[in-house]
Design an enzyme around this catalytic site. Structure first.
Site, PDB file in Angstrom:
ATOM      1  N   HIS B  57       2.495   1.843  13.653  1.00  0.00           N
ATOM      2  CA  HIS B  57       1.345   1.005  14.152  1.00  0.00           C
ATOM      3  C   HIS B  57       1.521   0.959  15.833  1.00  0.00           C
ATOM      4  CE1 HIS B  57       0.830  -0.290  10.157  1.00  0.00           C
ATOM      5  NE2 HIS B  57       1.881  -1.062   9.894  1.00  0.00           N
ATOM      6  N   HIS B 219      -2.001  -0.585   6.632  1.00  0.00           N
ATOM      7  CA  HIS B 219      -0.935   0.343   5.826  1.00  0.00           C
ATOM      8  C   HIS B 219      -1.896   1.114   4.782  1.00  0.00           C
ATOM      9  CE1 HIS B 219       1.360  -3.348   6.707  1.00  0.00           C
ATOM     10  NE2 HIS B 219       2.056  -2.314   7.399  1.00  0.00           N
TER      11      HIS B 219
END
Lengths: 333, 333
Positions: B57, B219
């Site tokens: 991320h 995700h």
């Protein structure tokens, strides 16, 4: 083609509208002809720096307009040179009486159009000089270029010469400094995937599932060779070796290492490659004094990366560190 | 799978090594257990702020470690929670005697592991509080979550509470401020493409050539619905309407609009969407006082975007504007 757009024909204009709203404190965006201006242009007595080129390489160049960097940027259609009227408008509106330096990436369209604009401006008694960046060691001539292409070195040049203009260097000094940067900077890139130009609607070239293109340009134009994807250690060698041999860079040199994402390569891969390159340079006795890691000259959503290496001297280090305040780069302020 | 890596099992460690070399002036990277520390940690008398989560991320969270933001970040494997030993190490080494605030995104693994670490630290007499960010309005429960997921609001919280800790607010004040941010922030995202986790080796979900996923998590976990790609005007509505209705945001509100790329969406599309959203908010009588546009919480190379909207008050604006100096965010210094 899946993109967050309304219509391929309005992508650049609509994107500029959002950019203008997001950064109204720093820049003024003129819609027709399209030019991104530093909000306080013209700055009296300061050399104006202007660049431009096809859109799709953001944040270059509009993201680099502001204090300590560019006075204006002319965005063309995606991967297409801006037109002389954009450049002429930029020259007229940023000239603060100290002359204008045009920063041109070496692509045939850009070079011709900037030349035309410079001639038109000269007829109006604005003093204009141009420098042409041609730092890509991958190929001598290419699809869009006589001679080498201008790539990542352009960003470093805009920062360093922008700081010189900001401190009050005159036009001749800015031009000389720009040429010193050009003489000392080299780049090379690779692509893992192609990108899709909105008004074309399909990928600009084909790569197999396990294939990459080494020596790619920033428009997806062909590079040196296609090869199978290989470990990052080898990919870094494939990019860094030709760069080091070209200038050449040798033991004892001080450098800025710019590890650039073509847009779609995530930071986790970019930093991994950066680390390998730093260690390789250390092994060669080359001192990495400054680093620059991120998507700073891109090809839309293309996955891939490039390295740019600039041989530093004390003055360049000082100018690199000097304050900058633009939409994409900010430090010291 | 084409990635610039050597081995899926060493991606995070190798990437951290490059990150450490690139930002040695700002952070110290500990390899085992993996923790990114602010270079001057612990800062005596200052509340320590710690966050963490799966890698992939970036720049979240390691890129937000430094003055005015986080004291430490714990990177897990890609899309996998970090472990309690990483968090415990981070707590012990950043506590400057004023206590530690843990900033947890609401994913089951993260919540459990941070709880365990907090208990271990409490046993060593470190005062630890936790806040859980759950700003994603897309789904109530999800593949990895009981309740809402924590997404883009986390970045804004880390900046605002980081500034509060830096100016000397105590632990209770930092915790209360963090909860005020959480109460006033909402997000939603969409994906145009899936991403590939290195140790999995294939895309995390399937999308047809003309299909997108609305309400996606960071995700690649499923969102609200798959739909055909639509014009940007409609896509912005699909994200912004549920956000506005949820809090709700109403005419007269002052907001920060955070337009985020999931990684692979280029600036030209992101600014286009940002512009549409700004005009839509203006039409609703909502004042956009601050903007934040870029890839700040990503899902590897995923193409897609999210909006995060934070209802501002004067204190939050001041803390947002306060100086910050981290690898990924820098202003005022």
């Amino acid at each position: 083609m899946k993109k967050i757009i309304n219509d391929p024909s309005t992508v650049v204009a609509e994107s500029l509208r959002g950019f203008a709203l997001a950064h109204a404190d720093l820049v003024t965006v003129q819609e027709d002809p399209a030019v991104v201006y530093r909000a306080d242009a013209p700055v009296p007595g300061k050399v104006a720096l202007i660049s431009g080129g096809g859109s799709g390489h953001e944040p270059m160049h509009g993201g680099y307009v502001g204090r300590g960097m560019l006075s204006a940027a002319c965005p063309g259609a995606v991967f297409t040179s801006p037109t002389p009227d954009q450049m002429q408008d930029a020259i007229t509106k940023t000239d603060g009486g100290a002359g204008v330096l045009l920063i041109v990436k070496n692509y045939t369209g850009d070079v011709l159009n900037f030349e035309t604009a410079a001639e038109l401006a000269a007829a109006e008694d604005v003093e204009v000089r141009s420098v042409v960046v041609d730092d890509d060691v991958a190929v001598k001539d290419s699809l869009y270029t006589a001679g080498r292409r201008g790539v990542g070195g352009t960003v470093l040049l805009e920062k360093i010469v922008g700081a010189a203009a900001e401190r009050g260097d005159d036009l001749a000094a800015c031009e000389a400094l720009a040429n010193r940067v050009i003489a000392n900077v080299r780049s090379m890139g690779l692509a893992l995937t192609a990108c899709t130009v909105p008004h074309v609607g399909e990928p600009s070239f084909d790569l197999a599932e396990d294939e990459i293109e080494v020596g790619i340009g920033i428009h997806g134009e062909p590079g040196r060779q296609k090869m199978k994807i290989a470990p990052a250690d080898e990919l870094v060698d494939r990019l860094l070796d030709p760069i080091l041999e070209d200038l050449p860079f040798t033991a004892g040199d001080r450098v800025l290492l710019f590890t650039n994402s073509m847009g779609g390569t995530p930071p986790i891969e970019l930093y991994l490659a950066h680390g390998i390159a730093e260690r390789k340079l250390a092994d060669a006795g080359i001192t990495v004094e400054r680093r620059f890691v991120g998507p700073y000259i891109t090809s839309l959503e293309m996955q891939g990366m490039s390295f740019t290496l600039l041989k530093l001297d004390d003055e360049m280090v000082g100018l690199w560190d000097a304050p900058v305040h633009t939409p994409a780069l900010r430090w010291g302020v």
